[in-house]
Write a protein that holds these residues in place. Structure first.
Motif, short mmCIF file in Angstrom:
data_model
loop_
_atom_site.label_atom_id
_atom_site.label_comp_id
_atom_site.label_asym_id
_atom_site.label_seq_id
_atom_site.Cartn_x
_atom_site.Cartn_y
_atom_site.Cartn_z
N ASP A 1 51.84 78.23 66.94
CA ASP A 1 51.05 77.46 67.91
C ASP A 1 50.24 78.45 68.74
OD1 ASP A 1 50.06 76.05 70.08
OD2 ASP A 1 51.84 74.82 70.29
N ALA A 2 48.97 78.62 68.37
CA ALA A 2 48.13 79.63 69.01
C ALA A 2 47.97 79.39 70.50
CB ALA A 2 46.76 79.67 68.33
N PHE A 3 47.76 78.14 70.86
CA PHE A 3 47.53 77.84 72.28
C PHE A 3 48.77 78.20 73.11
CE2 PHE A 3 44.53 75.10 74.88
CZ PHE A 3 45.06 75.51 76.10
N ARG A 4 49.94 77.80 72.64
CA ARG A 4 51.17 78.05 73.38
C ARG A 4 51.41 79.55 73.59
NH1 ARG A 4 53.90 75.65 77.25
NH2 ARG A 4 56.06 76.34 77.34
N LYS A 5 51.10 80.34 72.57
CA LYS A 5 51.28 81.79 72.68
C LYS A 5 50.40 82.37 73.77
CE LYS A 5 54.20 82.92 69.35
NZ LYS A 5 55.42 83.73 69.56
N VAL A 6 49.13 81.96 73.81
CA VAL A 6 48.20 82.48 74.81
C VAL A 6 48.58 81.97 76.20
CG1 VAL A 6 45.78 82.59 75.53
CG2 VAL A 6 46.37 82.70 73.10
N PHE A 7 49.01 80.72 76.28
CA PHE A 7 49.46 80.16 77.56
C PHE A 7 50.61 80.99 78.13
CE2 PHE A 7 52.20 77.43 80.10
CZ PHE A 7 51.30 76.74 80.91
N LYS A 8 51.61 81.30 77.30
CA LYS A 8 52.76 82.08 77.75
C LYS A 8 52.35 83.49 78.13
CE LYS A 8 56.50 81.70 75.24
NZ LYS A 8 57.35 81.61 74.03
N LEU A 9 51.35 84.03 77.45
CA LEU A 9 50.87 85.38 77.76
C LEU A 9 50.32 85.43 79.17
CD1 LEU A 9 49.97 88.28 76.80
CD2 LEU A 9 47.79 87.21 76.25
N TYR A 10 49.44 84.49 79.52
CA TYR A 10 48.80 84.52 80.84
C TYR A 10 49.74 84.05 81.95
CZ TYR A 10 44.26 85.80 78.98
OH TYR A 10 43.22 86.48 78.40
N LYS A 11 50.78 83.33 81.60
CA LYS A 11 51.76 82.90 82.59
C LYS A 11 52.77 84.01 82.91
CE LYS A 11 54.85 79.06 83.72
NZ LYS A 11 55.48 77.80 83.26
N ARG A 12 52.85 84.99 82.04
CA ARG A 12 53.87 86.04 82.16
C ARG A 12 53.74 86.81 83.48
NH1 ARG A 12 53.14 90.02 77.49
NH2 ARG A 12 51.78 91.10 78.99
N ARG A 13 54.87 87.07 84.11
CA ARG A 13 54.90 87.78 85.39
C ARG A 13 55.25 89.26 85.22
NH1 ARG A 13 52.22 84.76 89.16
NH2 ARG A 13 52.38 82.60 88.40
N ASN A 14 56.06 89.59 84.25
CA ASN A 14 56.49 90.98 84.08
C ASN A 14 56.71 91.28 82.60
OD1 ASN A 14 57.35 93.57 84.73
ND2 ASN A 14 59.46 92.93 85.12
N PRO A 15 55.89 92.19 82.04
CA PRO A 15 54.77 92.89 82.70
C PRO A 15 53.56 91.97 82.83
CG PRO A 15 54.86 93.50 80.40
CD PRO A 15 56.06 92.63 80.65
N LEU A 16 52.68 92.29 83.77
CA LEU A 16 51.47 91.50 83.95
C LEU A 16 50.59 91.55 82.71
CD1 LEU A 16 50.40 92.38 87.61
CD2 LEU A 16 51.25 90.18 86.78
N PRO A 17 49.96 90.44 82.35
CA PRO A 17 49.06 90.44 81.19
C PRO A 17 47.75 91.18 81.49
CG PRO A 17 48.98 88.31 82.28
CD PRO A 17 50.05 89.09 82.97
N ASP A 18 47.03 91.48 80.44
CA ASP A 18 45.71 92.08 80.56
C ASP A 18 44.70 90.96 80.77
OD1 ASP A 18 43.33 93.42 80.34
OD2 ASP A 18 43.63 94.09 78.27
N PHE A 19 43.98 90.99 81.91
CA PHE A 19 43.02 89.94 82.22
C PHE A 19 41.59 90.31 81.81
CE2 PHE A 19 46.33 89.39 85.56
CZ PHE A 19 46.79 88.14 85.16
N SER A 20 41.40 91.39 81.10
CA SER A 20 40.05 91.88 80.81
C SER A 20 39.26 90.93 79.91
CB SER A 20 40.10 93.27 80.17
OG SER A 20 40.84 93.24 78.95
N ASP A 21 39.94 90.09 79.15
CA ASP A 21 39.25 89.15 78.26
C ASP A 21 38.92 87.82 78.92
OD1 ASP A 21 39.02 90.76 76.07
OD2 ASP A 21 40.86 90.07 75.11
N VAL A 22 39.34 87.64 80.18
CA VAL A 22 39.09 86.37 80.87
C VAL A 22 37.64 86.32 81.33
CG1 VAL A 22 39.79 84.86 82.75
CG2 VAL A 22 41.49 86.34 81.64
N ILE A 23 36.92 85.29 80.93
CA ILE A 23 35.51 85.14 81.29
C ILE A 23 35.39 84.79 82.77
CG2 ILE A 23 33.43 83.73 80.93
CD1 ILE A 23 34.32 83.39 78.02
N ASP A 24 34.50 85.49 83.46
CA ASP A 24 34.27 85.22 84.88
C ASP A 24 32.79 84.88 85.07
OD1 ASP A 24 34.15 85.07 87.62
OD2 ASP A 24 35.36 86.87 87.96
#
Length: 352
Positions: free
Chosen positions: A14-37
């Motif tokens: 489940d691709a969506f669930r994997k990415v959701f869990k990645l960005y929800k993770r607290r330790n270690p912090l995820p890499d936010f460099s791919d997040v569009i701003d």
């Protein structure tokens, strides 16, 4: 985002669930460099400018609900997401405080429905704002007071969404707020959807550690009309996927004042909010706008000046919280509810 998704998802998962869990993770912090701003103005092959018709909404009608002239809106979309429109904070300076106050003080009042009604008596939830003012008016301490406002998770407007059956019904309705109805009408008109009729609204109230599970908003009986989303307060990471959970989602920041519109092929896409993040320093002006209200207000505007007392409570709240409003048209013109409601909404988790 595709590169990151590929690194955390294996074939068949489940691709969506994997990415959701990645960005929800607290330790270690995820890499936010791919997040569009969208606020950065940085060139990106993923971002597609959207040209809105300035003549669709007059400057006067835009200002009436606290919005800039349409020609000054910064609207974008994303590659491979036709029908998705992201509008970077189109509010006139000094008008966001009014909408924040409405979300915290006005729309929380009865007869609107909220999560507190599930375990408290109507008398106890009659005036959520009034019972919370004292706790949120004093100086901030190390721990936030446990007010009803801080315990608020959702409020429903108009046709009240039934979280158990995932449906709306004709017999569970209260008048939709006129000011929010007009705001949604003006925004959707400017985006090419004249005649949008706001019939239902869901307000989500996020703490700094809250999230919103993966879901599709399909409980409305008519999907030809767009879904409109408004955000205030702290920022969030928003994931927009495809029509299947196996489609890797795209991550983007949503800041205070930003709007999103899901329509057409994007109306029934999976989406979620895995994380609330502090608002960028340059975008925290909302907290200071309370002292600069009124300069943009017209005589016939629905936007009113927020008192210093009310804004003291609002600004204290949004320093650590986020409010999101989603507005929907439930029925097509002339359509009515079926006698027996059917299950619609696809979701795997609610707000936490």
């Amino acid at each position: 985002m595709a590169k990151m998704a590929a690194s955390v998802v294996q074939s068949g998962e489940d691709a969506f669930r994997k990415v959701f869990k990645l960005y929800k993770r607290r330790n270690p912090l995820p890499d936010f460099s791919d997040v569009i701003d969208f606020s950065k103005n940085a060139p990106s092959e993923k971002i597609v400018p959207v040209k809105l018709d300035p003549s669709a909404l007059s400057d006067k009608d835009a200002a009436k609900v606290g919005l800039l002239p349409v020609r000054n809106w910064r609207a974008c979309s994303l590659q491979s997401y036709p029908g998705f429109i992201f509008i970077r904070n189109p509010f006139l300076s000094g008008t966001q405080p009014f909408w924040v106050k409405q979300c915290l003080k006005t729309y929380t009042q009865k007869p609107n429905v909220c999560n507190l009604d599930l375990y408290m008596s109507p008398t106890d939830t009659q005036d959520i704002w009034g019972s919370s003012v004292h706790g949120l008016s004093g100086p901030a301490g190390k721990t936030e007071p446990k007010t009803l406002l801080k315990q608020l998770r959702w409020v429903t407007l108009g046709y009240h969404y039934n979280w158990d059956t995932k449906t709306y019904s004709a017999n569970h309705y209260t008048p939709f707020p006129a000011d929010l109805h007009l705001l949604s009408y003006q925004v959707t008109t400017a985006c090419g959807f004249p005649g949008f009729n706001a019939e239902a609204g869901i307000l989500n109230y996020y703490k700094s550690d809250s999230s919103l599970g993966i879901h599709v908003d399909e409980s409305e009986l008519d999907h030809s009309c767009p879904l409109l989303s408004l955000s205030f307060g702290q920022s969030a990471i928003f994931l927009l996927g495809g029509t299947h959970r196996q489609d890797p989602p795209t991550a983007m920041y949503i800041h205070s004042g930003d709007m999103m519109l899901l329509s057409g092929q994007s109306r029934l896409l999976y989406h979620a909010v895995p994380r609330i993040v502090p608002a960028p320093h340059e975008l925290t002006a909302l907290a200071m706008e309370g002292a600069d209200q009124g300069s943009s207000l017209q005589d016939n505007s629905v936007v009113e000046r927020v008192s210093e007392e009310d804004w003291a409570v609002c600004s204290r709240y949004i320093k650590s919280s986020r409010v999101n409003v989603t507005i929907r048209q439930v029925l097509a013109p002339g359509q009515s509810f079926p006698e027996t409601p059917s299950l619609h909404q696809k979701t795997d988790s609610s707000q936490t």
